[in-house]
Design an enzyme around this catalytic site. Structure first.
Site, short mmCIF file in Angstrom:
data_model
loop_
_atom_site.label_atom_id
_atom_site.label_comp_id
_atom_site.label_asym_id
_atom_site.label_seq_id
_atom_site.Cartn_x
_atom_site.Cartn_y
_atom_site.Cartn_z
N GLU A 181 0.83 -1.21 0.00
CA GLU A 181 0.00 0.00 0.00
C GLU A 181 0.86 1.26 0.00
O GLU A 181 1.17 1.84 1.04
CB GLU A 181 -0.98 -0.06 1.17
CG GLU A 181 -1.96 -1.21 0.96
CD GLU A 181 -2.81 -1.54 2.17
OE1 GLU A 181 -3.00 -0.66 3.03
OE2 GLU A 181 -3.28 -2.69 2.25
N HIS A 383 -17.18 -10.94 6.88
CA HIS A 383 -15.90 -10.22 7.01
C HIS A 383 -15.03 -10.94 8.03
O HIS A 383 -15.47 -11.18 9.16
CB HIS A 383 -16.15 -8.76 7.45
CG HIS A 383 -14.89 -7.96 7.47
ND1 HIS A 383 -14.47 -7.26 8.57
CD2 HIS A 383 -13.94 -7.77 6.52
CE1 HIS A 383 -13.30 -6.66 8.29
NE2 HIS A 383 -12.97 -6.95 7.06
N GLU A 385 -11.62 -10.15 9.43
CA GLU A 385 -10.37 -9.40 9.69
C GLU A 385 -9.57 -10.21 10.69
O GLU A 385 -10.05 -10.50 11.79
CB GLU A 385 -10.69 -8.01 10.24
CG GLU A 385 -9.48 -7.23 10.71
CD GLU A 385 -8.43 -7.02 9.62
OE1 GLU A 385 -8.71 -6.34 8.64
OE2 GLU A 385 -7.30 -7.56 9.77
N GLU A 464 -5.16 -6.77 2.27
CA GLU A 464 -3.79 -7.05 2.72
C GLU A 464 -3.41 -8.47 2.26
O GLU A 464 -3.03 -9.33 3.05
CB GLU A 464 -3.64 -6.91 4.24
CG GLU A 464 -3.92 -5.53 4.75
CD GLU A 464 -5.41 -5.21 4.86
OE1 GLU A 464 -5.83 -4.16 4.34
OE2 GLU A 464 -6.16 -6.00 5.43
N GLU A 482 -7.25 -6.62 -2.56
CA GLU A 482 -6.71 -5.27 -2.47
C GLU A 482 -5.27 -5.33 -2.97
O GLU A 482 -5.03 -5.63 -4.12
CB GLU A 482 -6.83 -4.79 -1.02
CG GLU A 482 -6.62 -3.31 -0.83
CD GLU A 482 -6.56 -2.96 0.66
OE1 GLU A 482 -7.04 -1.89 1.01
OE2 GLU A 482 -6.02 -3.74 1.46
N GLU A 488 -9.82 3.77 0.55
CA GLU A 488 -9.79 4.08 1.99
C GLU A 488 -8.74 5.14 2.34
O GLU A 488 -8.92 5.92 3.26
CB GLU A 488 -9.56 2.80 2.79
CG GLU A 488 -8.24 2.11 2.47
CD GLU A 488 -8.16 0.68 3.00
OE1 GLU A 488 -9.21 0.04 3.19
OE2 GLU A 488 -7.05 0.20 3.22
C1 NOJ Z 1 -8.20 -2.66 5.86
C2 NOJ Z 1 -9.08 -2.94 4.69
O1 NOJ Z 1 -8.47 -2.54 3.49
C3 NOJ Z 1 -10.38 -2.24 4.91
O2 NOJ Z 1 -11.20 -2.37 3.77
C4 NOJ Z 1 -11.04 -2.76 6.16
O3 NOJ Z 1 -12.20 -2.01 6.40
C5 NOJ Z 1 -10.11 -2.63 7.35
N1 NOJ Z 1 -8.83 -3.17 7.05
C6 NOJ Z 1 -10.67 -3.33 8.58
O4 NOJ Z 1 -10.73 -4.70 8.35
CA CA Z 2 -5.96 -2.07 3.27
#
Ligand code: NOJ
Ligand code: CA
Length: 684
Positions: A181, A383, A385, A464, A482, A488
């Protein structure tokens, strides 16, 4: 894969060229040309070292460059070789993508396979295979068992890419904390030190070259380090113990790819990376469906809602119902909900992995919402994460994806927030080691996730991620990811937020590797109430154009529903645009300046065009000669107003209709940081 395999969808005959096993010393260099004699690869042993060079129509593209590996133990594989045998084949076949930017892909190449053996008493062996297409080349190493050795530890890959001059280059740095990024640097290649791939070059003679890799499997990912002058060498991401890649023998490296074209757009209309991947392994993939989604997402990035629990929790039952209603009303397929699951309340980025991927927060009625969505013809998007807690995710993979299947959740967005070499791995001795996002450990992890998701018929959108290398061909549930600065960064502001030229670079660099979940479609470009110091540096028409220019099979309408409701006319384009294409044509483009892309809908006779510019206003032409002859069409044009300017007047947009046909050449006036989005449908 047998290179002579005839695909089910074959329309062209397979031609078998010569098969040449050499019992005597082989004359060097050994050469192979592309089918149209555009590219030529020469292979030669120099002082025992394997070397290759590449030319295009007589012009040197890659000068004599070394190949091979250094190993931790045993004989290294970068010298002391002679050619044992060499063999050429030709392939011409076509295959169909279940979804994609191009439905039918032709794989037309000549192959040169060279078996190397150690000189003297050496028992070492290695095979190098080149596939040479008119638009680029790929080569890979195969390492069989070495004498009695059944495993290998690579401490360095020696593949060089020696450029004959100091080309212009678009690159992002490797081995940095923020993964992929970064904003792109446009500089002479001599200003680059160590870069991620894809990395793209422009020569003085206007050749466009992009280096990347294909089919990254059970191997570490490759960065390129400039070793001296204008030569780069492969620099593999290491394990925490310094080994770059390890594994059982026989081992195959990913393909090292060099795309070469005389237009920047030619790089995009080239499917070399997909062609170098294995065919679909999943069998029936009728459950995989591209589509558009909205989600509880941007409000967190703007800071008006939170992922964690509390007063501002975004993922509540009530808020999610609002999004489901909005999606159903406007024809979206999915609703992404971030912050639905337990784990966000502590320091979730610490890589310790407190996340549950099955337990919702108490104010989020997961079962009820999944049912509600289904009744409305919409699907929740899960989702996951991980916060870099990879082992925690690994442990839950099966139950997490089984739950998706049970609830009708057809897609999951995953995430690996965590910095640089910051991922915790428990070593055999119980100690914690720090691994890179892009090392072999993670390449293998990302693949396990693709397989777990496929088992339960779930599509993936990975943030990521490891970079795309075409494995979507083999695992068509690996939809999008991504792996670059996305939208973002505009919400967050600061020096990493995107400049107007960013999206005119992405198609020619990162996106040569595969689709990107950029999350276009921000209509409230200034978000003055939420983040007054930050903004999106485009016009509103450019946001629409990104739906066509930046390919993603799962594509988000990223803004808040109220911002779409406030601007129903431009929103109509987002509702109309599709995400699965019959064919893609780049009508014009210069890296970092502008691009105009036309794509035909796979399921109708409609075409869509997106045209975008950097900070400069431009007049571009869209030649519509790709339309069916003798047919009339209506073009619905969403263009910058005459006074539109990303900085001073970003909301100025004109929406108009024109009759067009195959003889039309549309003139597109784009404002600074602007764009145009066009839907073309048959008039009848
Ligand atoms: C980074 C991601 O690119 C984003 O889309 C996401 O909302 C946040 N992490 C939290 O998971
Ligand atoms: Ca990201």
């Amino acid at each position: 894969m047998n290179p002579l395999r005839v695909s089910k969808f074959k329309v062209l005959p397979v031609i078998v060229a010569m098969c040449l096993a050499a019992p005597f010393a082989i004359a060097e260099p050994v050469t192979v040309e592309s089918p149209g004699k555009v590219l030529r690869v020469s292979f030669e042993i120099k002082d025992g070292a394997p070397t290759y060079s590449v030319s295009r129509k007589g012009e040197t593209v890659i000068d004599s460059s070394k190949m091979g590996f250094k190993l931790k133990s045993g004989e290294s594989l970068d010298g002391g070789f002679q050619i044992a045998t060499s063999k050429t084949d030709s392939v011409d076949e076509t295959w169909t993508q279940p979804w994609g930017e191009e439905k039918t892909i032709r794989d037309h190449h000549n192959q040169l396979r060279i078996d190397l053996e150690g000189t003297g008493d050496s028992k070492k062996k290695m095979t190098i295979t080149f596939r040479v297409f008119d638009g680029g080349i790929g080569f890979r190493y195969e390492i069989p068992e070495q004498g009695d050795s059944k495993t290998i530890e690579i401490i360095d890959e020696r593949t060089e890419f020696a450029f004959p001059a100091d080309h212009r280059c678009w690159w992002i740095p490797a081995f940095e904390s923020n993964r992929y990024e970064y904003r792109y640097t446009d500089s002479p290649l001599s200003k680059a030190t160590v870069v991620h791939t894809p990395v793209t070059f422009e020569t003085k003679s206007k050749l466009y070259i992009s280096i990347h890799e294909a089919a990254l499997t059970d191997f570490s990912s490759m960065a390129l380090r400039r070793t001296n002058g204008t030569t780069f060498e492969s620099d593999l991401y290491p394990w925490s113990d310094g080994i770059k890649t390890r594994g059982p023998l026989p081992m195959k490296s990913p393909w090292r790819t060099i795309q070469i074209n005389d237009t920047p757009g030619g790089l995009i209309e080239n499917y070399l990376i997909l062609n170098l991947n294995e065919p679909n392994k999943l069998g029936d993939v009728s459950w995989i469906k591209p589509g558009k989604y909205v989600g509880i997402w941007w409000e967190m990035h703007l800071g008006v809602a939170t992922w964690h629990s509390g007063d501002k929790h975004g993922a509540t039952t009530e808020n999610t119902k609002r999004y489901i209603d909005f999606a159903a009303k406007h024809g979206f397929d999915g609703v992404l909900v971030e912050g639905w699951n337990i784990g966000w309340d502590d320091d979730w980025m610490n890589g310790e992995g407190a996340f549950s991927f099955t337990k919702p927060y108490p104010d989020y009625d997961l079962d009820g919402l999944a049912k509600y969505a289904k009744e409305k013809g919409v699907s929740l998007i899960g989702h996951h994460e991980t916060g870099g807690g990879v082992e925690n995710y690994d442990k839950q993979l099966d139950e997490a994806y089984a739950l998706c299947k049970k609830l009708g959740i057809k897609a999951v967005k995953s995430g690996y927030v965590g910095f640089g070499q910051g991922l915790n791995r428990t070593h055999a001795d119980g100690k914690m080691q720090k691994e890179w996002h892009h090392g072999q450990w993670m390449v293998e992890h990302y693949r396990r996730v693709v397989e777990a998701a496929a088992k339960y018929h779930v599509m993936l959108d990975v943030h990521e991620p490891i970079k795309p290398t075409g494995i979507r061909r083999t695992y068509p549930n690996m939809m999008t990811r991504e792996g670059a600065n996305g939208q973002e960064y505009n919400a967050w502001g600061g020096e990493k937020s995107n400049l107007p030229d960013h999206t005119t670079i992405l198609p020619f660099t990162r996106m040569l590797a595969g689709p990107m979940d950029f999350t276009p479609g921000i209509f409230d470009l200034l978000f003055e109430k939420e983040q007054p110091d930050n903004r999106v540096r485009t016009t509103i028409a450019k946001q629409l154009a990104l739906y066509v220019v930046l390919y993603s099979p799962l594509n988000m309408a990223a803004d808040l529903p109220k911002n779409y409701e406030a601007k129903p006319k431009p929103f109509q384009f987002i509702k109309d645009v599709v995400t699965d294409w019959e064919t893609t044509k780049v009508l014009n483009g210069q890296i970092g300046d502008y691009i105009t892309t036309a794509r035909k809908d796979r399921n109708s006779d409609q075409w869509f065009i997106g045209s975008i510019t950097d900070e400069n206003a431009r007049t571009l032409e869209a030649d519509l000669s790709f339309l069916d002859k003798d047919r009339k069409y209506i073009a619905q044009i969403y263009r910058d107003g005459d006074d539109a300017d990303w900085d001073k007047n970003p909301y100025s947009i004109v929406i108009e209709e024109k009759q067009v046909d195959a003889s039309t050449k549309l003139t597109l006036n784009l404002g600074p940081g602007g764009g145009a989005a066009i839907r073309i449908k048959p008039a009848s």
